[in-house]
Write an enzyme that holds these catalytic residues in place. Structure first.
Site, PDB file in Angstrom:
ATOM      1  N   GLY A  15       0.829  -1.227   0.000  1.00 14.23           N
ATOM      2  CA  GLY A  15       0.000   0.000   0.000  1.00 14.23           C
ATOM      3  C   GLY A  15       0.851   1.259   0.000  1.00 14.23           C
ATOM      4  O   GLY A  15       0.566   2.201   0.742  1.00 14.23           O
ATOM      5  N   ILE A  20      -0.256   6.757   4.529  1.00 18.68           N
ATOM      6  CA  ILE A  20       0.822   6.427   5.471  1.00 18.68           C
ATOM      7  C   ILE A  20       1.907   5.587   4.780  1.00 18.68           C
ATOM      8  O   ILE A  20       3.106   5.796   5.004  1.00 18.68           O
ATOM      9  CB  ILE A  20       0.241   5.687   6.703  1.00 18.68           C
ATOM     10  CG1 ILE A  20      -0.752   6.593   7.444  1.00 18.68           C
ATOM     11  CG2 ILE A  20       1.364   5.238   7.658  1.00 18.68           C
ATOM     12  CD1 ILE A  20      -1.579   5.890   8.534  1.00 18.68           C
ATOM     13  N   GLY A  21       1.508   4.661   3.913  1.00 22.99           N
ATOM     14  CA  GLY A  21       2.474   3.805   3.215  1.00 22.99           C
ATOM     15  C   GLY A  21       3.406   4.617   2.328  1.00 22.99           C
ATOM     16  O   GLY A  21       4.613   4.366   2.274  1.00 22.99           O
ATOM     17  N   ASP A  68      -3.078  -7.208  -6.373  1.00 21.46           N
ATOM     18  CA  ASP A  68      -4.252  -7.087  -5.502  1.00 21.46           C
ATOM     19  C   ASP A  68      -4.132  -8.077  -4.337  1.00 21.46           C
ATOM     20  O   ASP A  68      -4.275  -9.286  -4.520  1.00 21.46           O
ATOM     21  CB  ASP A  68      -5.524  -7.364  -6.321  1.00 21.46           C
ATOM     22  CG  ASP A  68      -6.783  -7.117  -5.507  1.00 21.46           C
ATOM     23  OD1 ASP A  68      -6.680  -7.009  -4.258  1.00 21.46           O
ATOM     24  OD2 ASP A  68      -7.868  -7.030  -6.104  1.00 21.46           O
ATOM     25  N   TYR A 160     -13.702  -3.505  10.622  1.00 20.58           N
ATOM     26  CA  TYR A 160     -12.374  -2.865  10.537  1.00 20.58           C
ATOM     27  C   TYR A 160     -11.642  -3.012  11.871  1.00 20.58           C
ATOM     28  O   TYR A 160     -10.510  -3.484  11.925  1.00 20.58           O
ATOM     29  CB  TYR A 160     -12.552  -1.384  10.180  1.00 20.58           C
ATOM     30  CG  TYR A 160     -11.256  -0.592  10.166  1.00 20.58           C
ATOM     31  CD1 TYR A 160     -10.423  -0.609   9.046  1.00 20.58           C
ATOM     32  CD2 TYR A 160     -10.867   0.175  11.262  1.00 20.58           C
ATOM     33  CE1 TYR A 160      -9.246   0.118   9.026  1.00 20.58           C
ATOM     34  CE2 TYR A 160      -9.682   0.893  11.248  1.00 20.58           C
ATOM     35  CZ  TYR A 160      -8.878   0.872  10.129  1.00 20.58           C
ATOM     36  OH  TYR A 160      -7.695   1.583  10.115  1.00 20.58           O
ATOM     37  N   LYS A 164      -8.197  -5.237  12.912  1.00 18.74           N
ATOM     38  CA  LYS A 164      -7.004  -4.634  13.534  1.00 18.74           C
ATOM     39  C   LYS A 164      -6.686  -5.318  14.863  1.00 18.74           C
ATOM     40  O   LYS A 164      -5.521  -5.485  15.215  1.00 18.74           O
ATOM     41  CB  LYS A 164      -7.223  -3.130  13.736  1.00 18.74           C
ATOM     42  CG  LYS A 164      -7.406  -2.355  12.440  1.00 18.74           C
ATOM     43  CD  LYS A 164      -6.167  -2.422  11.584  1.00 18.74           C
ATOM     44  CE  LYS A 164      -6.303  -1.678  10.269  1.00 18.74           C
ATOM     45  NZ  LYS A 164      -5.095  -1.753   9.438  1.00 18.74           N
TER      46      LYS A 164
HETATM   47  N1  LIG Z   1      -5.952   6.958   7.959  1.00 24.44           N
HETATM   48  C1  LIG Z   1      -6.292   6.550   9.174  1.00 24.44           C
HETATM   49  O1  LIG Z   1      -7.111   7.181   9.871  1.00 24.44           O
HETATM   50  C2  LIG Z   1      -5.635   5.323   9.757  1.00 24.44           C
HETATM   51  C3  LIG Z   1      -5.583   5.205  11.155  1.00 24.44           C
HETATM   52  C4  LIG Z   1      -5.015   4.064  11.703  1.00 24.44           C
HETATM   53  C5  LIG Z   1      -4.506   3.090  10.878  1.00 24.44           C
HETATM   54  N2  LIG Z   1      -4.576   3.235   9.527  1.00 24.44           N
HETATM   55  C6  LIG Z   1      -4.062   2.136   8.696  1.00 24.44           C
HETATM   56  O2  LIG Z   1      -3.001   2.594   7.896  1.00 24.44           O
HETATM   57  C7  LIG Z   1      -2.896   1.769   6.753  1.00 24.44           C
HETATM   58  C8  LIG Z   1      -2.722   2.661   5.524  1.00 24.44           C
HETATM   59  O3  LIG Z   1      -3.914   3.397   5.334  1.00 24.44           O
HETATM   60  P1  LIG Z   1      -3.944   4.918   4.889  1.00 24.44           P
HETATM   61  O4  LIG Z   1      -4.672   5.668   5.928  1.00 24.44           O
HETATM   62  O5  LIG Z   1      -2.613   5.367   4.480  1.00 24.44           O
HETATM   63  O6  LIG Z   1      -4.957   4.824   3.643  1.00 24.44           O
HETATM   64  P2  LIG Z   1      -4.724   4.882   2.075  1.00 24.44           P
HETATM   65  O7  LIG Z   1      -4.035   6.127   1.694  1.00 24.44           O
HETATM   66  O8  LIG Z   1      -6.042   4.581   1.464  1.00 24.44           O
HETATM   67  O9  LIG Z   1      -3.711   3.681   1.823  1.00 24.44           O
HETATM   68  C9  LIG Z   1      -4.110   2.359   1.700  1.00 24.44           C
HETATM   69  C10 LIG Z   1      -3.185   1.683   0.727  1.00 24.44           C
HETATM   70  O10 LIG Z   1      -3.597   0.326   0.559  1.00 24.44           O
HETATM   71  C11 LIG Z   1      -3.696   0.062  -0.831  1.00 24.44           C
HETATM   72  N3  LIG Z   1      -4.689  -0.953  -1.160  1.00 24.44           N
HETATM   73  C12 LIG Z   1      -6.038  -0.873  -1.034  1.00 24.44           C
HETATM   74  N4  LIG Z   1      -6.620  -2.001  -1.484  1.00 24.44           N
HETATM   75  C13 LIG Z   1      -5.608  -2.805  -1.878  1.00 24.44           C
HETATM   76  C14 LIG Z   1      -5.560  -4.106  -2.430  1.00 24.44           C
HETATM   77  N5  LIG Z   1      -6.695  -4.813  -2.644  1.00 24.44           N
HETATM   78  N6  LIG Z   1      -4.358  -4.651  -2.729  1.00 24.44           N
HETATM   79  C15 LIG Z   1      -3.218  -3.954  -2.533  1.00 24.44           C
HETATM   80  N7  LIG Z   1      -3.189  -2.714  -2.015  1.00 24.44           N
HETATM   81  C16 LIG Z   1      -4.380  -2.153  -1.699  1.00 24.44           C
HETATM   82  C17 LIG Z   1      -4.144   1.374  -1.403  1.00 24.44           C
HETATM   83  O11 LIG Z   1      -3.979   1.401  -2.790  1.00 24.44           O
HETATM   84  P3  LIG Z   1      -5.145   2.198  -3.656  1.00 24.44           P
HETATM   85  O12 LIG Z   1      -4.890   3.615  -3.405  1.00 24.44           O
HETATM   86  O13 LIG Z   1      -4.921   1.749  -5.030  1.00 24.44           O
HETATM   87  O14 LIG Z   1      -6.484   1.719  -3.140  1.00 24.44           O
HETATM   88  C18 LIG Z   1      -3.241   2.335  -0.654  1.00 24.44           C
HETATM   89  O15 LIG Z   1      -1.961   2.374  -1.213  1.00 24.44           O
HETATM   90  C19 LIG Z   1      -4.151   0.892   6.720  1.00 24.44           C
HETATM   91  O16 LIG Z   1      -3.842  -0.399   7.152  1.00 24.44           O
HETATM   92  C20 LIG Z   1      -5.070   1.588   7.706  1.00 24.44           C
HETATM   93  O17 LIG Z   1      -5.984   0.711   8.307  1.00 24.44           O
HETATM   94  C21 LIG Z   1      -5.110   4.333   8.951  1.00 24.44           C
END
Ligand SMILES: NC(=O)c1ccc[n+]([C@@H]2O[C@H](COP(=O)([O-])OP(=O)(O)OC[C@H]3O[C@@H](n4cnc5c(N)ncnc54)[C@H](OP(=O)(O)O)[C@@H]3O)[C@@H](O)[C@H]2O)c1
Length: 270
Positions: A15, A20-21, A68, A160, A164
């Protein structure tokens, strides 16, 4: 065991195309790590552009894997392709995830199953696939991007939070099992962070809980997360208030009350 340096290490981040990634990939590049970056196939071009930018800016090697991870053999496919590209991965960062907002009985089974495959099964499989080689080499790190949602039930995004909680329990237990091997499992547990995950999946523009948690900046979360990992902090909740609520307060408040507060706090606010 000697100190673990990130320079020259091979780091796999799932991701990595946004949020965050993406910020974590920049932090690892700054540290001089070689980057093996995963993304959903639909983000392939975006990730390749980002990987090239990191390569030019920080003179590190980058390889991209648009796979995916929610597909049945997605994690195995990623593992095989990474193995064909490099001898070993030193740091695995499990990060790809989605969030679905709404009542459990109303969100479609298919969408929730996809969430479980991505947020839970993919983390679990990638840990199991990459860990043996790390333990054998007596060196390695796994950084699981989990969430503050792991520590209590999260009504309105129940599946969700449950996904986690699974990863949190697994990470801590495995970390205990492998103590002394030179390999460690860390969790990064942010509260709500301003990334695309909060813009889809029916998530409201604002929820009441933001009044307590605020909305974090993904770059700051990534920076603090890497710093905590370098300091060998096994479970890291960024932000003092978030740490206090999810690590201290939660131990003194009855679980039923925590669940009730969570239910009210996670409602939409206009
Ligand atoms: N943002 C928050 O509030 C928050 C808080 C606590 C923890 N987190 C955790 O942090 C992590 C990253 O999330 P983020 O907030 O940075 O959100 P994000 O920007 O939406 O990042 C999620 C990443 O996962 C990828 N992804 C989604 N579906 C996928 C699939 N089927 N196969 C491979 N990759 C896939 C997305 O690619 P696409 O863009 O192509 O979909 C994106 O690169 C997650 O595990 C989330 O639960 C987030």
């Amino acid at each position: 065991m000697g100190k673990f340096y990130l320079r020259g290490k091979n780091v796999l981040i799932t991701g990595a195309s946004s949020g965050i990634g993406k910020e974590l990939s920049q932090c690892f590049a700054q540290e001089g790590s070689n980057l093996f970056l995963g993304c959903h196939p639909s983000e392939k071009d975006i990730l390749i552009k980002w990987a090239n930018e990191l390569q030019d800016r920080y003179a590190v090697k980058t390889v991209t894997f648009p796979i995916d991870l929610s597909e049945e053999k997605g994690p195995e496919n990623l593992y095989q392709r990474v193995k064909r590209s490099v001898d070993r991965i030193d740091v695995l960062v499990n990060n790809a995830g989605i969030l679905l907002y709404g009542n459990f009985h109303e969100i479609s089974l298919d969408r929730q199953e996809l969430l479980v495959r991505l947020n839970l099964v993919a983390y679990f499989k990638l840990m199991r696939l990459f860990l043996p080689q790390m333990v054998e080499a007596k060196v390695g790190r796994i950084l699981n991007v989990v969430s503050a949602a792991a520590f209590q039930p999260t009504a309105h995004h129940a599946t969700y939070g449950a996904s986690k909680a699974f990863v949190q329990s697994l990470s801590e237990a495995v970390n205990q099992e492998i103590k002394g091997t030179g390999v460690k499992v860390f969790t990064l547990n942010p509260s709500y962070t301003n990334t695309p995950i909060l813009k889809g999946g029916g998530f409201p523009d604002r929820i009441w809980w933001y009044k307590i948690s605020g909305l974090s900046d993904p770059a700051a979360i990534a920076r603090k997360g890497i710093k905590a990992m370098k300091r060998e902090k096994e479970v890291y909740i960024p932000g003092r208030i978030n740490w206090f609520v999810h690590s201290v307060l939660i131990r003194f408040v009855p679980r039923r009350l925590t669940n009730f507060i969570s239910y009210w706090g996670l409602r939409a606010r206009s």
